[in-house]
Design a protein around this motif. Structure first.
Motif, PDB file in Angstrom:
ATOM      1  N   GLN A  46      -3.954  -2.316  14.149  1.00  6.20           N
ATOM      2  CA  GLN A  46      -3.507  -1.712  13.101  1.00  6.20           C
ATOM      3  C   GLN A  46      -3.334  -3.060  11.887  1.00  6.20           C
ATOM      4  O   GLN A  46      -3.791  -2.927  10.724  1.00  6.20           O
ATOM      5  N   ARG A  47      -2.897  -4.327  12.328  1.00 11.62           N
ATOM      6  CA  ARG A  47      -2.840  -5.372  11.591  1.00 11.62           C
ATOM      7  C   ARG A  47      -4.010  -5.596  10.812  1.00 11.62           C
ATOM      8  O   ARG A  47      -4.045  -5.668   9.887  1.00 11.62           O
ATOM      9  N   PRO A 105      -3.531   3.079  15.391  1.00  4.39           N
ATOM     10  CA  PRO A 105      -3.711   2.303  16.540  1.00  4.39           C
ATOM     11  C   PRO A 105      -3.857   3.364  17.814  1.00  4.39           C
ATOM     12  O   PRO A 105      -4.720   3.110  18.654  1.00  4.39           O
ATOM     13  N   TRP A 144      -6.722  -3.749  10.470  1.00  5.77           N
ATOM     14  CA  TRP A 144      -7.092  -2.833   9.675  1.00  5.77           C
ATOM     15  C   TRP A 144      -6.232  -2.856   8.272  1.00  5.77           C
ATOM     16  O   TRP A 144      -6.856  -2.742   7.299  1.00  5.77           O
ATOM     17  N   LEU A 145      -5.046  -2.902   8.441  1.00  9.60           N
ATOM     18  CA  LEU A 145      -4.179  -3.163   7.102  1.00  9.60           C
ATOM     19  C   LEU A 145      -4.630  -4.355   6.206  1.00  9.60           C
ATOM     20  O   LEU A 145      -4.780  -4.432   5.006  1.00  9.60           O
ATOM     21  N   ARG A 146      -4.670  -5.629   6.979  1.00  5.87           N
ATOM     22  CA  ARG A 146      -5.265  -6.671   6.515  1.00  5.87           C
ATOM     23  C   ARG A 146      -6.442  -6.311   5.623  1.00  5.87           C
ATOM     24  O   ARG A 146      -6.682  -6.841   4.470  1.00  5.87           O
ATOM     25  N   GLY A 187      -7.473  -3.552   4.486  1.00  9.31           N
ATOM     26  CA  GLY A 187      -6.926  -2.774   3.409  1.00  9.31           C
ATOM     27  C   GLY A 187      -6.632  -3.235   2.346  1.00  9.31           C
ATOM     28  O   GLY A 187      -6.840  -2.963   1.182  1.00  9.31           O
ATOM     29  N   ALA A 188      -5.805  -4.329   2.552  1.00 11.06           N
ATOM     30  CA  ALA A 188      -5.047  -5.333   1.695  1.00 11.06           C
ATOM     31  C   ALA A 188      -5.956  -6.144   0.927  1.00 11.06           C
ATOM     32  O   ALA A 188      -5.929  -6.446  -0.351  1.00 11.06           O
ATOM     33  N   ILE A 243       0.807  -1.276   0.107  1.00 14.50           N
ATOM     34  CA  ILE A 243       0.025   0.137   0.005  1.00 14.50           C
ATOM     35  C   ILE A 243       0.939   1.068   0.115  1.00 14.50           C
ATOM     36  O   ILE A 243       0.940   1.990  -0.947  1.00 14.50           O
TER      37      ILE A 243
END
Lengths: 666, 666
Positions: B22-23, A495, B25-27, B29-30, A463
């Motif tokens: 965060q993870r 976070p 969230w990113l997961r 997102g990705a 990203i």
């Protein structure tokens, strides 16, 4: 009372509460400033520090003739590389070619004194040239004033960052962002040079218009330039590979013959000098063509001969009949005054580390800031544009067996010699050849492999990489990296701004945080608390479980204050439970009478159920810390109906909380 | 294998490991991008969302004649305030006065449809005017093109931020930074208006030069302007206080008489209309003086009459005989294209929240982004410069008893009327009076009390405040806030980049981290590891205690890879101990054979002592997760000498780690 508690608590904190690292840091920043400065100046004046600031003092005493030999060879080899590169990179910066060479010597000289990596060689680089073109784009065609000022300011800022030990800033730029940025820069540069290869004239500069123009003017391609350009490109690209041939010698092979060795050496030299070879050949072709009156190739043309005069940067510029003032210039450069120095640092330190690791020595990143900073400042006095460590030339330097930064002297000397003697010959260098040199240099920077790797291992990190890459083209390379950094910081900080909260609503609502409460989170937590209050028809009191909070800042306190009207209106109470003694101290400083404190959620709930708020001390809880053994209560305080806090040798003031009534029994 | 473990672990994670927020969230997102978009579009098209996006649909149906009355009064009162303010603020933005009014009506109209706070009124504000002057400073004197483009772009960006739910960005600007910025802005503006009061001509614009010029030209003070200016200032400043008189009615007092009520209302009206009163009075004085041919006062002079024509913003500008293109304009504005919209959001949302709290209703911050964004876009079609919520006028609106955003219609209408009818009269408004209006408005923004508060409660937070304040004057108000945000982010992020590490060096070095390992920290941790290796003469193997790490990013993995040469050269091993299963998965994806994994520090040490690295599987540890009960080993994998990881229902793959030899016993 807070103060006398600190020392007791500090010990445990260090391990338990990362946030207090920050707290201590700030505390130092805020309170110990004087002592720190005193210590700082004391330190800066010591001989030890002087030695640290002048790494040359470490290696020069042991300098041997053997070192000299190696450094000489390496220095000259690098010189051979930087001269054609310099002339070419100046094209990227849209400056006359000689400015590439002006930027190529002071860096080497100064790095000898201040540098900590034997391999690094400072000078013009593709990225810095592109940044110069983006940020120091003078309204006056080919005028260097902007570029020189940018060079000077970059130096100042790098130096200041070094003095303030703010090299840490570069840690916040992640690999994916740098990857995305570098690839985008490489493509921007390469595309920008195609017109040089094709010999196209008056093409617009911006990325997209540029492509449009090239397509529309494609018919005007100068076949001579194109032929020479493409040949040079193919040749230089392949010759470079000679440098890195792996001869696959197995240890059990018989030792290779002198002849083989010589051949290999020659191939290596050709590979290393590829740029020089191509440029010289192309120039001689052009010259001989001219001799036969064939004037078809676009040539570099006349450039100012000689070494640039030593003069401080001019901070104003005459544009026609208007004068551009310093602050006009600065506001034109804007954020570039931060981005360029930072990029310079990243490039140099990354390279330094890579080669330090390869050759088994260590660099002092902070000292590198001093070195690059001073190099830029000094260079700006010789009309240079921003310089930093060049990967290609550092590699050449390392492979040529450099022993100490002294090699820079020979590189610099060779550049000066070239400026003094060779400038007339530069006239004949075909621009197509220079474009070829640039393209061959930058295509190596495009890192597509990382895409596959990230796709396989860590899709998430694609990203920031792709956003940096794409936005570099959409909003300009100079801002692309900002977007990237912004995104990766947002990912880091998200976070913090959205801590996970658990809301359990019974007769009393309990909101618990799973991490520290820092200012970005306060709005989120406010909402959670208000939601909790209005969870069903009747507004209810709220217990905020603060056991994970180890520090509270002003914004957070403000956020809590903002909630008070809600509490009053609904006649509900907020109890902050499980506070660490330090946090309690901070909150009591702020003195929010409407908020109650309690050592644990359970006791908070109990407290609210027996509705402490109706008590004579106006809802003030009497807080007693520590184990029952050492409970002390100051009656005076109780009479005043003030919070009584007895400090204790425990992190949270467990276990007892006594209301006025209870405490009077003591 | 990672995948099948996730669901098991996710549960515990949510509470235990913030970083995984965060993870996830990113997961999302990705990976879930498609589903998210599908869901997003589905949602955006629903009637519910439409209602959410058009808050007017909520209140209009219940709109009563009584509401209309209140809104009419409030709207007109605000109109009375915005007309003089608009004319004045345009001076700050260095635009002709009518542009202040051009910016004063569309915002009101649009906010009626999209706004969620009944009190907020959009329009020109002191801060936005100053930002316009700083970032949209046209090379052509008094030309609005830049300002209008900035207005349009701000709208677009605010809208995009709203659509992407990135309102969260404003959470990262802390109170102290906003305080420092606002005070600095107020002072900058006030100082900028002194020349207006004194009637001084051709003064330079930058803060310091401005003061120099004013001092040097002080003799040319126009006594007429000064007299009028100072009188206006004193009067308007004191009249404003009338609005907020506290009549100290105690509940047990007898009800006040009609007469008293009327008097109080009159005083309130004078207080509220102070600006209008002053401007009108001053204008009539000026007019009557002119009637007696006394032409001493500097007047506003002729302005273009009538309502601005509706036209899309022009994205190019003719400067003499050169045309300034769109991207030239954008690069001139630079970072302003981000700062201005963000400041707009902060100002509006802060005000909205304040009054929502005061009047007991809630705003939807994200919907506010839509409202402000659309208001700016629409305004830019009527030659406006950036608009946002005005604190003073919102206060007036609220105190005039506004019921719904409909009041904006009347404000807007009044402004249009003024443009249509009153412009000829504006000719007579003395500039000194306008300067007085501005100064009276901004001095209220200077918040010196906070200094005392912070000094008393939270000295630490003085750092960002003072740095923002000081740098606003040193490097310009438009960058001061950047510095402030930078500092406060650095304070937030510092602990992330410098995690506390504990290094204990015995026969084997153990490095333990007290928190997650994110990319800013990797360099620091690298150094700690290398230090540990070289702690004394003989290089020693290192155990990295990763029990606090719940997520590893690509930069971190890169950082570990960079260390491998060190390990190989010294023939030492790195063992990462106490890994969470998820992290182990991530590391195994990256496949770093030189690194070993172990469930706990103790077992890691044991492993290193029996020197597992000599084993046939080339130093690969066989990792078995979960309790002994459910140990399964894939012999095939062992034969290949691959890592064998048996997933288990536990977060770390405790307790057993079996080396090949052991596992063959199974």
């Amino acid at each position: 009372m807070d103060s006398e508690v600190q020392p007791l608590l500090r010990g445990e904190w260090e391990q338990d509460h990362p946030v207090t690292a920050q707290r201590d840091w700030l505390r130092m920043g805020a309170m110990k400033v004087r002592t720190v400065f005193k210590h700082y100046f004391k330190e800066t004046c010591s001989v030890k520090t002087l030695k640290k600031r002048l790494p040359i003092t470490k290696w020069l005493p042991k300098y041997s003739f053997h070192d000299l030999q190696s450094d000489f060879i390496a220095g000259i080899t690098v010189g051979m590389t930087v001269i054609p590169q310099g002339l070419a990179y100046a094209k990227i910066a849209r400056l006359p070619p000689q400015y590439g060479l002006y930027s190529a010597f002071m860096g080497c000289f100064l790095y000898m004194f201040f540098g900590t990596a034997k391999d690094i060689t400072l000078g013009p680089t593709a990225i810095m040239s592109l940044m110069t073109e983006s940020f120091a784009d003078s309204p006056v065609e080919k005028d260097p004033t902007y570029a020189i000022i940018l060079c000077f300011m970059s130096g100042i800022i790098q130096l200041v960052l070094g003095i303030l030990h703010l090299g840490i800033l570069v840690n916040f730029i992640s690999y994916p962002v740098i990857n995305g940025f570098t690839s985008a820069a490489a493509i921007t540069i390469a595309v920008g040079q195609i017109k040089g290869i094709l010999g196209l004239k008056n093409i617009r500069r911006e990325f997209i218009p540029q492509i449009e123009d090239m397509i529309s003017n494609i018919k005007e391609t100068n076949l001579w330039d194109m032929t020479l350009g493409l040949c040079s490109l193919v040749l230089v690209h392949n010759m470079k590979k000679l440098r890195t041939i792996d001869w696959k010698d197995r240890p059990d092979d018989p030792p290779i013959s002198i002849l083989q060795q010589v051949c290999r050496k020659i191939l290596w030299i050709i590979g290393t000098g590829a740029n020089a070879v191509i440029v010289v050949t192309a120039a001689s072709i052009a010259a001989s063509l001219l001799a036969y009156n064939v004037d078809k190739l676009s040539l570099t043309g006349k450039l100012k001969a000689g070494i640039p005069s030593f003069q401080p940067p001019k901070f104003s510029l005459q544009n026609g009949n208007t004068t551009i003032t310093a602050d006009q210039i600065f506001s034109d450069m804007g954020i570039g005054l931060i981005i360029v120095p930072i990029l310079g640092i990243i490039e140099a330190i990354a390279i330094g580390k890579a080669f330090a690791r390869r050759n088994d020595y260590k660099i002092q990143p902070n000292q590198e800031l001093y070195a690059i900073g001073l190099a830029n400042i000094a260079s700006s006095f010789f009309s240079a544009y921003p310089v930093t460590g060049s990967f290609s030339r550092t590699a050449v330097n390392s492979q040529s067996g450099v022993r100490t930064p002294a090699s820079g002297v020979f590189t610099g000397a060779l550049v000066l010699l070239a400026l003094q003697v060779l400038t007339p010959l530069f006239y004949y260098i075909p621009t197509a050849a220079l474009s070829a040199v640039i393209i061959a240099a930058v295509i190596q920077m495009i890192d597509y492999k990382v895409l596959r790797i990230l796709w396989k291992y860590k899709k998430i990190d694609l990203i920031p990489l792709l956003l940096t890459f794409v936005s570099s083209f959409l909003i300009g390379i100079e801002y692309g990296i900002l977007v990237g950094v912004g995104i990766s910081l947002l990912i880091l900080l998200y976070p913090m701004a959205r801590p996970k909260t658990k809301v359990s609503v019974g007769g009393i609502a309990v909101v618990s945080l799973n991490q520290g409460l820092q200012f970005p989170a306060i709005e989120h937590v406010q909402n959670k608390i208000v939601e909790a209050i209005y969870a069903d028809k009747t507004p209810k009191s709220v217990v905020l479980d603060c056991s994970n909070i180890s520090h509270i800042d002003y914004s957070t306190i403000q956020g809590i204050l903002e909630l008070i009207p809600d509490f009053d209106r609904n006649d509900v109470k907020l109890v902050m439970a499980g506070l660490k003694l330090s946090v309690l101290g901070e909150l009591q400083n702020a003195d929010i009478p409407e908020v109650l404190y309690s050592p644990s959620v359970e006791q908070a709930i109990a407290m609210l159920q027996e509705d402490i708020s109706n008590m004579p001390n106006g809802g003030h809880s009497v807080v007693v810390g520590g184990s029952e053994e050492n409970i002390k209560v100051h009656d005076r305080d109780i009479i005043n109906g003030e919070n009584v806090t007895v400090c204790a040798d425990s992190d949270t003031f467990s276990p007892a909380i006594l209301t006025l009534t209870d405490s009077t029994h003591l």
